[in-house]
Design a protein around this motif. Structure first.
Motif, PDB file in Angstrom:
ATOM      1  N   LEU A 466      -2.760  -2.250  -4.387  1.00 27.86           N
ATOM      2  CA  LEU A 466      -2.961  -1.114  -3.496  1.00 27.86           C
ATOM      3  C   LEU A 466      -2.987  -1.612  -2.059  1.00 27.86           C
ATOM      4  N   TRP A 467      -2.195  -0.968  -1.193  1.00 28.18           N
ATOM      5  CA  TRP A 467      -2.270  -1.243   0.241  1.00 28.18           C
ATOM      6  C   TRP A 467      -2.653   0.053   0.942  1.00 28.18           C
ATOM      7  N   LEU A 468      -3.818   0.049   1.566  1.00 29.37           N
ATOM      8  CA  LEU A 468      -4.394   1.224   2.185  1.00 29.37           C
ATOM      9  C   LEU A 468      -4.471   0.942   3.685  1.00 29.37           C
ATOM     10  N   TRP A 469      -3.587   1.570   4.455  1.00 28.12           N
ATOM     11  CA  TRP A 469      -3.270   1.126   5.809  1.00 28.12           C
ATOM     12  C   TRP A 469      -3.351   2.250   6.815  1.00 28.12           C
ATOM     13  N   ARG A 470      -4.276   2.134   7.740  1.00 25.55           N
ATOM     14  CA  ARG A 470      -4.210   2.927   8.969  1.00 25.55           C
ATOM     15  C   ARG A 470      -3.295   2.160   9.912  1.00 25.55           C
ATOM     16  N   ALA A 471      -2.235   2.801  10.348  1.00 27.14           N
ATOM     17  CA  ALA A 471      -1.197   2.102  11.098  1.00 27.14           C
ATOM     18  C   ALA A 471      -1.748   1.529  12.394  1.00 27.14           C
ATOM     19  N   ASP A 472      -1.321   0.303  12.713  1.00 24.95           N
ATOM     20  CA  ASP A 472      -1.682  -0.316  13.989  1.00 24.95           C
ATOM     21  C   ASP A 472      -0.565  -0.187  15.014  1.00 24.95           C
ATOM     22  N   HIS A 473       0.615   0.289  14.586  1.00 27.04           N
ATOM     23  CA  HIS A 473       1.717   0.549  15.508  1.00 27.04           C
ATOM     24  C   HIS A 473       2.409   1.827  15.067  1.00 27.04           C
ATOM     25  N   GLU A 474       3.193   2.407  15.962  1.00 25.85           N
ATOM     26  CA  GLU A 474       3.747   3.719  15.661  1.00 25.85           C
ATOM     27  C   GLU A 474       5.149   3.880  16.236  1.00 25.85           C
ATOM     28  N   ALA A 475       5.903   4.765  15.593  1.00 28.03           N
ATOM     29  CA  ALA A 475       7.242   5.111  16.061  1.00 28.03           C
ATOM     30  C   ALA A 475       7.115   5.957  17.336  1.00 28.03           C
ATOM     31  N   GLY A 503      -5.548  -7.111  -6.552  1.00 29.58           N
ATOM     32  CA  GLY A 503      -4.725  -6.975  -5.363  1.00 29.58           C
ATOM     33  C   GLY A 503      -5.067  -5.731  -4.575  1.00 29.58           C
ATOM     34  N   LEU A 504      -6.104  -5.829  -3.721  1.00 28.30           N
ATOM     35  CA  LEU A 504      -6.546  -4.707  -2.898  1.00 28.30           C
ATOM     36  C   LEU A 504      -6.395  -5.102  -1.429  1.00 28.30           C
ATOM     37  N   PHE A 505      -5.546  -4.361  -0.723  1.00 29.64           N
ATOM     38  CA  PHE A 505      -5.297  -4.591   0.698  1.00 29.64           C
ATOM     39  C   PHE A 505      -5.807  -3.362   1.446  1.00 29.64           C
ATOM     40  N   ALA A 506      -6.701  -3.540   2.424  1.00 30.61           N
ATOM     41  CA  ALA A 506      -7.281  -2.410   3.146  1.00 30.61           C
ATOM     42  C   ALA A 506      -7.384  -2.774   4.623  1.00 30.61           C
ATOM     43  N   GLU A 507      -6.836  -1.922   5.490  1.00 34.94           N
ATOM     44  CA  GLU A 507      -6.723  -2.337   6.880  1.00 34.94           C
ATOM     45  C   GLU A 507      -6.926  -1.198   7.872  1.00 34.94           C
ATOM     46  N   HIS A 508      -7.680  -1.519   8.946  1.00 35.11           N
ATOM     47  CA  HIS A 508      -7.699  -0.817  10.222  1.00 35.11           C
ATOM     48  C   HIS A 508      -8.436   0.514  10.208  1.00 35.11           C
TER      49      HIS A 508
END
Length: 625
Positions: A466-475, A503-508
């Motif tokens: 799982l990748w749970l991501w608040r974006a750090d960059h944007e279009a 496999g737990l990925f959590a960011e931002h």
């Protein structure tokens, strides 16, 4: 579990059945009507045209993107880059389905591309090679360690075998899983940027499962990586890597290098897992294959799936599988198919919904292809979740979906149940679930928001990548997200007991990244980067961190876990990367650490008030507890 009742048996075999409302349920077509986002590829001898040119056109999207290799393949100096500038928030999704047989070509795996074999076992679909090279910087070329593979997200390869002796270069980071792949050479997971094998570009971690590699695995500069139930020969090694490698249930050993910053976490068996569902093509028909749960699994178990009579796997005729199509399949249509007892395969596309998708029956499968995305429509109301699994179900599978927040907001993107309790230890499994808050919209548009990304209330749920991501960059200009825009408080909240994460990925996110309140939880590999754009007042002083075990929890285990900081905009000092009740002997940690990446401030301690802090005095090196 295998179907027991006569009605369940009919559903599996694709025969007419009755819905829960007592009405007749129509069969779906088999073969299905695949949309243009799905390319079903005949084996050599039946394929018409130049297969390599066909594959290349899929990657370049008619010439928009390019592959720029250097050096000679199968040598230490081989490298290069993909120029996919502007593609990271693209709306195009593609799945390539290889029919069993030989495919003598190489597939470059771009953003939102998935290539999958349609055989029972990897050797049924033979592909010369697949490849992902480093990404590019703002100037459109790869000239140094950054970006390397840092932004190589959202792509996948599954269920195929590569050519004898062919090395595979798969330079990726999050949301780019390899599953059920047999590499008959070396697998290299980070790429040369300076002409030599040790000049690795940056890479921020990834996931491999149920795979076999004949000539060893080289992690290169991967910050963290998890490998589950995979195999290398006794003569080969897993080697290299930057900070943390986690091997769970694998055959083969990690090669430890003196003075290396990295620590390897090796767990001999996988406690409880079911492999991801997949699709096969047999006798001019499609079937959804659902591997059953395994306990104390060691290595690969492909032989479980080869026999027609095996009780280790469930075979569902596509007459009982609804193939959803972007722009056609609304949430209401999907929910009716689910209520009718069907599973749903989401063909590649973006599904903009106005009501939650509700899993209401046991043994239901939701399977995405080509990074299929589910998000609220622009005019959608606030929703409690995008996908909701009802209480009291068992055998549910939710796999390979990208869930995105919208401006109206949700409580969760994926919500599993409302309360503790389960009818069996086989509540269900999540595979390759990726959540995203923001990134696809710049500051001129309404911000996306959700309270949390994944909420697990049911007992015995298992997550697998799982990748749970608040974006750090944007279009569209790849600019940084600023001042807590695109609000989400927690990446994951776990309230159920006996929940396991591989496999737990959590960011931002803006508060605690993961909050675990259920008993007897276990995490094997955790990768976390704290938010860039918070302040000392809204993040440091409240004491938010990366991985938080609730104050009432008595038993928990976490293996191979890292929390990083890059406070880019303000001077922030997080109190600790991990938080847990003290003096609980049944709460255990193994190889947990913090890293200062860049920016300002730092993290004062690893766990509570223990473990050395990290700051700009020691950049890019882990401090372990």
């Amino acid at each position: 579990k295998a179907p027991n009742t006569a009605d369940e048996q009919r559903i599996v075999k694709g025969q007419s059945a009755l819905s829960s409302q007592g009405r007749a349920v129509a069969k779906e077509s088999n073969p299905p009507q695949w949309p243009s986002s799905v390319h079903v590829v005949e084996p050599d001898g039946k394929f018409e045209g130049d297969k390599q040119a066909f594959f290349d056109n899929i990657f370049t999207d008619g010439g928009k993107y390019s592959v720029n290799p250097w050096g000679e393949a199968n040598t230490d100096g081989y490298g290069g880059f993909f120029n996919e500038t502007g593609r990271d928030f693209d709306t195009k999704r593609v799945a390539v389905l290889l029919k069993p047989g030989e495919h003598k070509a190489k597939f470059n795996v771009g953003f939102y591309n998935s290539i999958l074999g349609l055989g029972r076992r990897p050797e049924d679909c033979k592909l010369d090679a697949f490849e992902v090279l480093n990404g590019v910087g703002a100037d459109g070329v790869q000239t140094g360690l950054s970006p390397g593979a840092l932004n190589n997200f959202w792509r996948s390869v599954e269920n195929l075998q590569t050519a004898q002796g062919r090395n595979i270069y798969y330079f990726v980071s999050q949301a780019s899983p390899l599953r059920k792949v047999h590499v008959q050479g070396t697998l290299r997971l980070a790429g040369a940027v300076g002409g030599g094998i040790y000049d690795w570009g940056y890479a921020s971690g990834g996931f491999t499962a149920d795979s076999k590699v004949d000539a060893g695995v080289e992690f290169g500069g991967q910050q963290q990586f998890i490998t589950r139930n995979s195999a290398i020969p006794p003569t080969e090694k897993y080697k290299h890597g930057a900070w943390s490698n986690v091997l769970v249930g694998c055959d083969g050993e990690y090669e430890v290098v003196p003075n290396q910053n990295l620590r390897a976490t090796q767990v001999q068996t996988t406690e409880r897992v079911a492999e991801k569902p997949y699709i096969v093509f047999e006798g001019n028909r499609y079937f959804l294959m659902v591997p059953q749960p395994e306990l104390s699994k060691k290595g690969i178990t492909w032989e479980n799936y080869s026999s027609e009579s095996s009780d280790k796997i469930q075979k569902i005729d596509f007459e009982s599988v609804y193939v959803a199509t972007e722009g056609v399949s609304t949430a209401a249509i999907i929910n009716q198919k689910l209520a009718d007892g069907k599973s749903v395969v989401f063909s590649p596309g973006i599904y903009k919904i106005n009501e939650p998708i509700i899993v209401s029956n046991s043994n239901t499968v939701l399977l995405g292809l080509g990074m299929a995305s589910v998000m609220p429509a622009e005019d959608a109301p606030y929703m409690d979740s995008l996908i909701f699994v009802k209480d009291g179900l068992e055998g549910v599978r939710i796999s390979a979906l990208l869930l995105e927040a919208g401006p109206a907001g949700t409580h969760s993107l994926l919500k599993w149940g409302t309360r503790k309790g389960a009818v069996s230890t086989n509540s269900g499994f999540m595979h390759d679930i990726f959540c995203r808050v923001g990134g696809d919209r710049d500051a001129s548009l309404p911000e996306a928001r959700t309270n949390n990304m994944v909420e697990i209330n049911t007992d015995n749920v298992v997550g697998d990548n799982l990748w749970l991501w608040r974006a750090d960059h944007e279009a569209p200009r790849n600019g940084s997200v600023k001042d807590s825009r695109n609000k989400v408080w927690n990446a994951m909240a776990v309230n159920g007991d006996n929940v396991i994460m591989y496999g737990l990925f959590a960011e931002h996110v803006l508060h605690d990244q993961v909050v675990w309140s259920g008993e007897n939880g276990k995490t094997f590999f955790f990768q976390c980067e704290l938010p860039y754009d918070v302040t000392q007042q809204n993040f440091g002083e409240p004491g938010y961190g990366g991985y938080v075990i609730g104050p009432h929890v008595q038993k928990h285990a976490v293996h191979g876990a890292g929390v990083y900081c890059f406070f880019a905009d303000y001077d922030v000092h997080a109190k600790s990367g991990f938080k847990a009740p003290e003096d609980r002997t049944a709460i255990t940690t193994e190889n947990i650490f913090c890293v200062f990446l860049n920016g300002r401030g730092g993290i004062n301690h690893v766990l509570n008030d223990r473990g050395p802090g990290v700051s700009g005095e020691r950049t890019g090196a882990p401090n372990f507890l």
